[in-house]
Write an enzyme that holds these catalytic residues in place. Structure first.
Site, mmCIF file in Angstrom:
data_model
loop_
_atom_site.group_PDB
_atom_site.id
_atom_site.type_symbol
_atom_site.label_atom_id
_atom_site.label_comp_id
_atom_site.label_asym_id
_atom_site.label_seq_id
_atom_site.Cartn_x
_atom_site.Cartn_y
_atom_site.Cartn_z
ATOM 1 N N TYR A 243 -74.596 9.418 -51.537
ATOM 2 C CA TYR A 243 -75.045 9.234 -50.153
ATOM 3 C C TYR A 243 -73.892 8.707 -49.310
ATOM 4 C CZ TYR A 243 -74.773 4.194 -50.526
ATOM 5 O OH TYR A 243 -74.297 2.922 -50.659
ATOM 6 N N LYS B 221 -73.592 6.316 -45.389
ATOM 7 C CA LYS B 221 -74.206 5.765 -44.182
ATOM 8 C C LYS B 221 -73.153 5.794 -43.086
ATOM 9 C CE LYS B 221 -77.668 2.635 -46.110
ATOM 10 N NZ LYS B 221 -78.088 1.218 -46.218
ATOM 11 N N GLU B 222 -73.593 6.217 -41.908
ATOM 12 C CA GLU B 222 -72.677 6.276 -40.776
ATOM 13 C C GLU B 222 -73.335 5.654 -39.555
ATOM 14 O OE1 GLU B 222 -71.687 10.372 -40.005
ATOM 15 O OE2 GLU B 222 -73.769 10.961 -39.880
ATOM 16 N N LYS C 189 -69.530 13.110 -29.393
ATOM 17 C CA LYS C 189 -70.238 12.109 -30.196
ATOM 18 C C LYS C 189 -69.341 11.777 -31.383
ATOM 19 C CE LYS C 189 -74.554 11.714 -32.872
ATOM 20 N NZ LYS C 189 -75.776 12.472 -33.173
#
Length: 159
Positions: A68, A70-71, A83
């Site tokens: 995985y 996470k950002e 973005k």
């Protein structure tokens, strides 16, 4: 070691329509729906899609490395349709990278088409140069193609 790469993906949809999807959480919903088995499952950990929102991407089974990442969304520029997110846990950060930034930009070509420019910027210790060579923009190119096709078909169906 500092590196950067990008890919431009032309899509047959107006820039404003593409940006409406890419600027917030809709892009994650579409990745889940259209590419969940290829890119992974997207889960919003906190936030509403603006700066500060944290998203977790769980990679499909069999994906090498950590399962995985996470950002955090660090920039949403509506005027320039840009973005940026920074990975802060899992993914390449777990492998020892100091920075892994993703930049998505929607560029207007004409009234009915645009370009999605997907860029990755990274910093890593020179000892991990071999791992850095595995970084690719392929998943972002695939995402842009599939979302562009989806939006094009959706606009044709409602026209």
């Amino acid at each position: 070691m500092h590196g950067q790469m990008s890919v431009d993906t032309p899509v047959g949809v107006a820039a404003g329509v593409v940006w409406d999807v890419y600027r917030g959480l809709e892009v994650g919903r579409l990745v889940d729906e259209l590419l969940g088995d290829v890119i992974g499952k997207v889960q919003v950990v906190e936030g509403d899609g603006g700066v500060g929102t944290v998203v977790k991407l769980t990679f499909p089974p069999g994906t090498p490395g950590v399962g995985y990442m996470k950002e955090k969304i660090t920039k949403v520029d509506d005027d320039n349709r840009v973005k940026e997110t920074e990975v802060f846990e899992g993914g390449y950060i777990a492998l020892g990278f100091d920075l892994h930034r993703i930049r998505l930009e929607v560029i207007e070509k004409d009234a009915k088409s645009s370009i999605i420019r997907s860029s990755i910027e990274y910093e890593v210790n020179d000892e991990l140069a071999e791992i850095a060579s595995s970084i690719t923009t392929k998943q972002f190119e695939m995402m842009a193609e599939v979302i562009g096709k989806y939006l094009s078909e959706k606009s044709t169906a409602t026209a």
